[in-house]
Write an enzyme that holds these catalytic residues in place. Sequence first.
Site, PDB file in Angstrom:
ATOM      1  N   GLU A  98       0.825  -1.208   0.000  1.00 15.49           N
ATOM      2  CA  GLU A  98       0.000   0.000   0.000  1.00 15.49           C
ATOM      3  C   GLU A  98       0.864   1.266   0.000  1.00 15.49           C
ATOM      4  O   GLU A  98       0.440   2.322  -0.460  1.00 15.49           O
ATOM      5  CB  GLU A  98      -0.923  -0.018   1.229  1.00 15.49           C
ATOM      6  N   HIS A 131       6.739 -27.157  -0.982  1.00 13.44           N
ATOM      7  CA  HIS A 131       6.026 -28.227  -1.676  1.00 13.44           C
ATOM      8  C   HIS A 131       4.867 -27.685  -2.505  1.00 13.44           C
ATOM      9  O   HIS A 131       3.990 -28.432  -2.927  1.00 13.44           O
ATOM     10  CB  HIS A 131       5.544 -29.264  -0.661  1.00 13.44           C
ATOM     11  N   LYS A 155     -14.052   1.058  -3.950  1.00 12.74           N
ATOM     12  CA  LYS A 155     -15.100   1.552  -3.052  1.00 12.74           C
ATOM     13  C   LYS A 155     -16.138   2.336  -3.846  1.00 12.74           C
ATOM     14  O   LYS A 155     -17.347   2.156  -3.661  1.00 12.74           O
ATOM     15  CB  LYS A 155     -14.505   2.486  -1.988  1.00 12.74           C
TER      16      LYS A 155
HETATM   17  O1  PA5 Z   1      -3.191   1.721   5.936  1.00 13.19           O
HETATM   18  C1  PA5 Z   1      -4.290   2.215   5.745  1.00 13.19           C
HETATM   19  O2  PA5 Z   1      -4.489   3.422   5.852  1.00 13.19           O
HETATM   20  C2  PA5 Z   1      -5.475   1.347   5.390  1.00 13.19           C
HETATM   21  O3  PA5 Z   1      -5.121   0.018   5.223  1.00 13.19           O
HETATM   22  C3  PA5 Z   1      -6.528   1.428   6.492  1.00 13.19           C
HETATM   23  O4  PA5 Z   1      -5.967   0.982   7.701  1.00 13.19           O
HETATM   24  C4  PA5 Z   1      -7.761   0.593   6.147  1.00 13.19           C
HETATM   25  O5  PA5 Z   1      -8.262   0.973   4.911  1.00 13.19           O
HETATM   26  C5  PA5 Z   1      -8.822   0.778   7.208  1.00 13.19           C
HETATM   27  O6  PA5 Z   1      -9.154   2.122   7.351  1.00 13.19           O
HETATM   28  P1  PA5 Z   1      -9.905   2.666   8.605  1.00 13.19           P
HETATM   29  O7  PA5 Z   1      -9.061   2.470   9.793  1.00 13.19           O
HETATM   30  O8  PA5 Z   1     -10.178   4.108   8.322  1.00 13.19           O
HETATM   31  O9  PA5 Z   1     -11.205   1.886   8.734  1.00 13.19           O
END
Ligand code: PA5
Length: 444
Positions: free
Chosen positions: A284, A305, A419
């Site tokens: 990410e 394996h 989303k």
């Molecule tokens: O690293 C990030 O920002 C994302 O992975 C969020 O943690 C994830 O989308 C969850 O978001 P939130 O904590 O707003 O529900």
Amino acid sequence: MKLELNHTFSFISKESMQSYESKVASTYNTIFNRTGAGNDFLGWVNLPSEIDESLIADIEQTASVLRKKSDIFVVIGIGGSYLGARAVIEALQNHFAPLSGEKPLIVYAGHNMSEDYLHELIAVLDKKDYSMAVISKSGTTTEPAIAFRILKQHIINKYGEQEASSRIVAITDKAKGALKQLANVKGYKTYIVPDDVGGRFSVLTPVGLLPIAMAGIDIRALIKGAIEIEKLCKSNPTLNGNIVSEYAVVRHIMYESGKTNEIMVNYEPRLVYFSEWWKQLYGESHGKDHKGIFPASVTFSTDLHSMGQYIQDGLRNLFETVISVENSNHELCIPMEDEDLDQLNYIAGRRISEVNHKAELGTILAHVDGGVPVIRLVIPEVSEYVLGQLIYFFEMACAVSGYMLEVNPFDQPGVEAYKKNMFALLGKKGYEEKTEALNKRLGI
Ligand code: PA5
């Protein structure tokens, strides 16, 4: 406790490493002086050393109260709002926790939208005493919001409104988001996710610390481990003598030479979720502008394996980062048998961990021969302290690597695409135009 980084098998020359010396120094400057992209999300840099004693004590107190009345603790969250906690908990708990009778058992929800998963969880919660944390920095993420709506009704039906409220902890933004409003109205115990700490860097905030404390794990030792690596990076923000920088540079050189897939390898199944946390952190943070190393993971020897064949002989765009654990927590030897029908007497009397280490060494040599460079990060043991070290190690290396790649390591704009489509397909207000466009595309 010393972490060691060995990149002999990455075949990168000293000269090539040293050519990044000034780049590394300027990257640390960018981080510590907060001058780079996404610099309003650098709160994690000082988090270990600056965490308030009163916050730690408060988390421990909440955990101690809830542990007494819970057979199960449900952690509701997704992405950075659950992976860090799960990584630490699964690394330190008994492999057979659900059968070991240790209480509370930590379970997870809100990280998927499976009807069957939630249905089966509810069937378990019907019969058990439980409490839960709902964790969402934005307070508006759909997956945890759905799970919380359902489990909130369940816990109220089970215990009544007042007792239910005392069994719910909300961890969210200090002011914004639907979850914060809900927590205020219902009077839930609430912890704040700092504004300047993004989800995937939040394991050392209440996001990770409360669930980890609920599992009976020593959060102070975890933080101490992180402090050691924070100090290392601050006292030596250079390439020489800093394993964080070395790791960032080695993977950068790998990427530049066409090794675009990094596989995190472990030989301990308790580290599976640590790899999941790492994959999110790196995937990410770096996968943007059509750039970035693709992070993958395997658990050996299990996956030797299954994926072993591809790694040995498939497309040569891979390198491995092996987390090598020096010492197991328990001792178990292979027994001698008079008959030796299975022909294992040649290793009788030796520890399983010794065989595992030989498998590791043999695999590294085989993969290197097959054209897969290997980095080894050697850790003395899997403990709270070492996991704290690893967390900060990978967070800082992620930031250094991200800036070397010239991306903003702290945003995640790409996550919005699915989303928007999902909201449009569900007919959410405000998405009418998108709904029409998608329907046209799908021929509806
Ligand atoms: O690293 C990030 O920002 C994302 O992975 C969020 O943690 C994830 O989308 C969850 O978001 P939130 O904590 O707003 O529900």
